[in-house]
Design an enzyme around this catalytic site. Structure first.
Site, PDB file in Angstrom:
ATOM      1  CB  CYS A 110      -5.212 -55.062 -86.276  1.00 28.04           C
ATOM      2  SG  CYS A 110      -5.729 -56.910 -86.431  1.00 28.04           S
ATOM      3  CG  HIS A 277      -7.977 -55.238 -90.153  1.00 27.37           C
ATOM      4  ND1 HIS A 277      -6.886 -55.209 -89.446  1.00 27.37           N
ATOM      5  CD2 HIS A 277      -8.001 -53.899 -90.728  1.00 27.37           C
ATOM      6  CE1 HIS A 277      -6.244 -53.974 -89.502  1.00 27.37           C
ATOM      7  NE2 HIS A 277      -6.846 -53.392 -90.320  1.00 27.37           N
ATOM      8  CG  ASN A 298      -6.619 -49.745 -91.202  1.00 25.48           C
ATOM      9  OD1 ASN A 298      -6.461 -50.456 -90.356  1.00 25.48           O
ATOM     10  ND2 ASN A 298      -6.779 -50.112 -92.402  1.00 25.48           N
TER      11      ASN A 298
END
Ligand SMILES: *[C@@H]1O[C@H](CO)[C@@H](O)[C@H](O)[C@H]1NC(C)=O
Ligand SMILES: *[C@@H]1O[C@H](CO)[C@@H](O)[C@H](O)[C@H]1NC(C)=O
Length: 331
Positions: A110, A277, A298
């Site tokens: 990520c 994240h 995302n």
């Protein structure tokens, strides 16, 4: 062998007793979230049999404090009124990368995927919306040793260091999995329908993909500046986005978040902590005139959440989202 089995069994049993709460991937858990009167709706994004490990693997961002030499910028703020709503996709509508929803696949990347997206967005924005070059997330997970937490880019990394590396050593171009218009495309397939394979990052070869006419050493693209935005100052984050484009943010993910479908996410106050994240903030707004939010993209495919995006409560540092904002400017 017997002894080991006994210990394992004992551990499982004590866990079960210690945690009478609902398994967070069950339908009951999702129903319970929807009965809590939260400003967002929950639904099934991950299959019932996804393991906790699979999900935690997606959440691999370092939360170490940045080194003191890392620049924090401050935008002059005369208190001018900022737009109530802002969406980078509309503001810079010719920049294709801003609209993209990536898929990090079964890899804790990520930090790289969000950084590469922000760099690509900004290369376009700062070229008068002409340059559609994508910065390669693959170059980060495979070849950027200073970016990662362990030796493997699929086991986490630190957004601050991707921007520092962009400035100091540059990154090659490269788009999504199997794309051919760059040096190093993303090495792992999109999850379809979900990720059942967990990958390690491929070994760094310092070579462009087979068939690419580009040369790795000659395809490096650089930043002129790498910086963080003053922590927890909402207006500073807004001024940065309006002026320079999307930013990378890190935040804490709790088990309720993975079920986000729509509305403005706010921690339910009791779900289990899963990990850190990194994501890309592309704008903000106020839902129904009442709920201020950040608009965030995302990297869990467009099937997750609200077509790959989510909104999260703005102005209260919800889950730390306003604490670790990083960006840079292309050279
Ligand atoms: C805003 O209004 C819409 C339509 O009534 C509703 O579906 C949505 O849940 C509301 N959003 C929030 C955060 O309450
Ligand atoms: C990606 O490319 C490989 C090699 O050319 C091919 O085997 C594979 O089917 C492609 N995958 C997708 C999803 O297009």
């Amino acid at each position: 062998m017997m002894r080991l089995a006994f210990i394992a069994l004992a551990a499982v049993v004590s866990c079960t007793f210690a945690q009478p709460k609902l398994d967070f991937l069950s339908d009951e858990y999702i129903e319970q979230l929807n009965s809590k009167n939260l400003p967002w709706k929950a639904g099934r994004n991950f299959e019932r049999d996804t393991s906790l490990y699979d999900i935690q693997r997606l959440l691999s961002v370092g939360t170490i404090n940045p080194p003191s030499e890392f620049e924090t910028i401050f935008h002059e703020d005369d208190g001018e009124e900022l737009p109530e709503e802002f969406d980078a996709r509309k503001q810079w509508s010719k920049c294709e990368s801003i609209k993209e929803i990536r898929d990090q696949s079964g890899c804790g990347s990520c930090w790289a995927v969000s950084s590469a997206s922000v760099m690509s967005d900004r290369i376009c924005i700062h070229s008068d919306q002409k340059n559609q070059l994508r910065i390669s997330a693959a170059d980060m997970i495979e070849c950027c040793e200073s970016c990662t937490l362990s030796a493997d880019g699929c086991h986490g990394g630190i957004p601050y260091f991707t921007f520092t590396e962009w400035k100091d050593s540059g990154f090659v171009s490269g788009g999504e999995y199997n794309s051919t218009n760059g040096c190093m495309s993303y090495p792992l397939p999109r999850c379809n329908p979900s990720c059942k394979t967990l990958y390690d990052a491929p070994t760094c070869k310092k070579e462009c993909d087979k068939g690419s006419p580009l040369k790795y050493e000659e395809d490096k693209h650089y930043a002129k500046q790498a910086y963080r935005i003053m922590s927890k100052v909402e207006r500073q984050i807004q001024l940065e986005i309006i002026k320079n484009g999307p930013v990378v943010a890190s935040f804490t993910v709790y088990a309720d978040f993975i079920h986000y479908l729509s509305g403005v996410y706010k921690f339910d106050g009791e779900s289990k902590l899963l990990g850190g994240h990194a994501v890309r903030i592309i704008g903000w707004g106020i839902e129904n005139g009442t709920y201020p939010y950040w608009l965030v993209s995302n990297s869990w495919n467009e099937r997750w959440g609200d077509q790959g995006l989510f909104k999260i409560w703005r102005g209260k540092n919800e889950c730390g989202i306003e604490e670790e904002i990083t960006a840079g400017l292309p050279r």
